[in-house]
Design a protein around this motif. Structure first.
Motif, PDB file in Angstrom:
ATOM      1  N   GLN A 146      51.959 111.761  62.718  1.00 49.48           N
ATOM      2  CA  GLN A 146      53.166 110.976  62.449  1.00 49.48           C
ATOM      3  C   GLN A 146      53.328 109.877  63.490  1.00 49.48           C
ATOM      4  N   GLN A 147      52.989 110.191  64.753  1.00 52.01           N
ATOM      5  CA  GLN A 147      53.101 109.201  65.820  1.00 52.01           C
ATOM      6  C   GLN A 147      52.145 108.038  65.606  1.00 52.01           C
ATOM      7  N   PHE A 148      51.017 108.300  64.946  1.00 57.01           N
ATOM      8  CA  PHE A 148      50.059 107.236  64.696  1.00 57.01           C
ATOM      9  C   PHE A 148      50.623 106.176  63.758  1.00 57.01           C
ATOM     10  N   LEU A 149      51.542 106.580  62.878  1.00 50.82           N
ATOM     11  CA  LEU A 149      52.083 105.663  61.875  1.00 50.82           C
ATOM     12  C   LEU A 149      53.520 105.245  62.136  1.00 50.82           C
ATOM     13  N   PHE A 150      54.288 106.124  62.772  1.00 50.26           N
ATOM     14  CA  PHE A 150      55.724 105.873  62.900  1.00 50.26           C
ATOM     15  C   PHE A 150      56.178 106.128  64.330  1.00 50.26           C
ATOM     16  N   GLU A 151      57.394 105.647  64.614  1.00 45.65           N
ATOM     17  CA  GLU A 151      58.067 105.942  65.865  1.00 45.65           C
ATOM     18  C   GLU A 151      59.552 106.149  65.583  1.00 45.65           C
ATOM     19  N   LEU A 152      60.224 106.790  66.508  1.00 45.20           N
ATOM     20  CA  LEU A 152      61.653 107.068  66.335  1.00 45.20           C
ATOM     21  C   LEU A 152      62.476 105.946  66.939  1.00 45.20           C
ATOM     22  N   ASP A 153      63.507 105.515  66.202  1.00 45.12           N
ATOM     23  CA  ASP A 153      64.413 104.521  66.765  1.00 45.12           C
ATOM     24  C   ASP A 153      65.526 105.220  67.534  1.00 45.12           C
ATOM     25  N   LEU A 154      66.542 104.486  67.944  1.00 42.05           N
ATOM     26  CA  LEU A 154      67.626 105.064  68.742  1.00 42.05           C
ATOM     27  C   LEU A 154      68.419 106.113  67.979  1.00 42.05           C
ATOM     28  N   ASP A 155      68.396 106.048  66.643  1.00 39.09           N
ATOM     29  CA  ASP A 155      69.120 107.024  65.822  1.00 39.09           C
ATOM     30  C   ASP A 155      68.197 108.130  65.315  1.00 39.09           C
ATOM     31  N   ASP A 156      67.031 108.257  65.920  1.00 38.20           N
ATOM     32  CA  ASP A 156      66.037 109.259  65.527  1.00 38.20           C
ATOM     33  C   ASP A 156      65.561 109.091  64.084  1.00 38.20           C
ATOM     34  N   ASN A 157      65.544 107.880  63.612  1.00 38.71           N
ATOM     35  CA  ASN A 157      64.993 107.582  62.293  1.00 38.71           C
ATOM     36  C   ASN A 157      63.563 107.090  62.446  1.00 38.71           C
ATOM     37  N   LEU A 158      62.726 107.482  61.482  1.00 37.89           N
ATOM     38  CA  LEU A 158      61.329 107.063  61.532  1.00 37.89           C
ATOM     39  C   LEU A 158      61.187 105.625  61.042  1.00 37.89           C
ATOM     40  N   ILE A 159      60.536 104.807  61.833  1.00 38.66           N
ATOM     41  CA  ILE A 159      60.244 103.433  61.435  1.00 38.66           C
ATOM     42  C   ILE A 159      58.747 103.191  61.618  1.00 38.66           C
ATOM     43  N   PHE A 160      58.183 102.394  60.721  1.00 39.10           N
ATOM     44  CA  PHE A 160      56.750 102.128  60.762  1.00 39.10           C
ATOM     45  C   PHE A 160      56.394 101.313  61.992  1.00 39.10           C
TER      46      PHE A 160
END
Length: 274
Positions: free
Chosen positions: A33-47
């Motif tokens: 998951q880390q390879f494709l996405f990261e967490l924003d400040l609201d813990d939402n996955l963004i590409f």
């Protein structure tokens, strides 16, 4: 000796990273998951395409490195193969001389050559070719120079091994049939040398993908490649699952490329090598 370590890497890629380093025995897809996405400040996955850029840069540099090694190595290998036996042995020894010195030391020597006040810039300034030093060190160009220097012997030796067995009577026959040098090269020499060319390209391209000394030392850590990324995860970042996942992604990409190549006509013609 190969399957078991790769199995361990595969298992680690599906485990949870320990906050103190290492892994926890808990199934997790966080590394992929880390390879494709990261967490924003609201813990939402963004590409996040950052790691795609690193993989893309690695494949591009490895491809250009392989191409340059082929363009440089083929004439060298052909020249070596046409020499008398005594001179052949001397030339092979000269090609293998870099292996006599540790790769780390040789890469550091390139820093001394390419830096602003290094031998390369000082020579150009002294001869009046340039007035200001050329910034080569810590650029992709420096990384590419280091890769070509490191892997050039791996391109020359397989091609020399194939070209050395080339029957000179075939070249004479082509000349008798009024073939010029370009036709001789394109229709006789290159087809017969194709197994060595394929072997050399594979021996250069795959290790160049995983190289990390040249990107770290000559790129100054500003031009990460896959090898550097994996090395960082297992060392300073202490994120073993992500390092294992990146290793597996690289392995799968290379294996798919080799399988696709093996299915092509040129791949089938050189399959006897492997």
């Amino acid at each position: 000796f190969m399957v078991i370590p790769m199995g361990i890497v595969a298992v680690y890629s599906f485990l949870k990273a320990d906050s103190t380093g290492g892994v926890e025995a808990q199934f997790s897809l966080a590394a992929y998951q880390q390879f494709l996405f990261e967490l924003d400040l609201d813990d939402n996955l963004i590409f996040n395409p950052g790691y795609f850029y690193i993989f893309g840069r690695s494949f591009w540099l490895a491809f250009v490195c392989t191409l340059l090694c082929l363009l440089i190595g083929f004439p060298v290998a052909y020249y070596m193969s046409r020499q008398p036996p005594g001179r052949k042995n001397l030339l092979v020894m000269l090609v293998t001389i870099p292996f006599w010195t540790n790769l780390l030391i040789r890469t550091y020597c390139w820093i001394l050559l390419l830096r602003d006040n290094g031998l390369f810039n000082n020579f150009l300034i002294a001869t009046g070719i340039i007035k200001e030093p050329i910034e080569v060190l810590y650029t992709p160009t420096a990384v590419l120079i280091g890769l070509v220097y490191t892997f050039l012997p791996f391109m020359i030796l397989p091609m020399y091994s194939t070209l050395e067995k080339l029957d000179g009577k075939l070249l004479e026959a082509a000349h008798d049939l009024y073939a010029n040098r370009r036709q001789l090269l394109r229709r006789v020499v290159i087809p017969l040398a194709m197994p060595g060319i394929v072997a050399g390209c594979i021996l250069v391209f795959i290790p160049a993908l995983g190289a990390f000394l040249a990107p770290d030392l000559l790129g100054g850590g500003k031009n990460l490649m896959i090898g550097s990324l994996i090395q960082l995860q297992f060392s300073s970042s202490r994120n073993w699952p992500f390092g294992a996942a990146a290793s597996l992604i690289l392995l799968v990409a290379v294996m798919l490329a080799l399988i696709l190549y093996a299915r092509t006509p040129s791949g089938k013609s050189g399959r006897g090598l492997f």
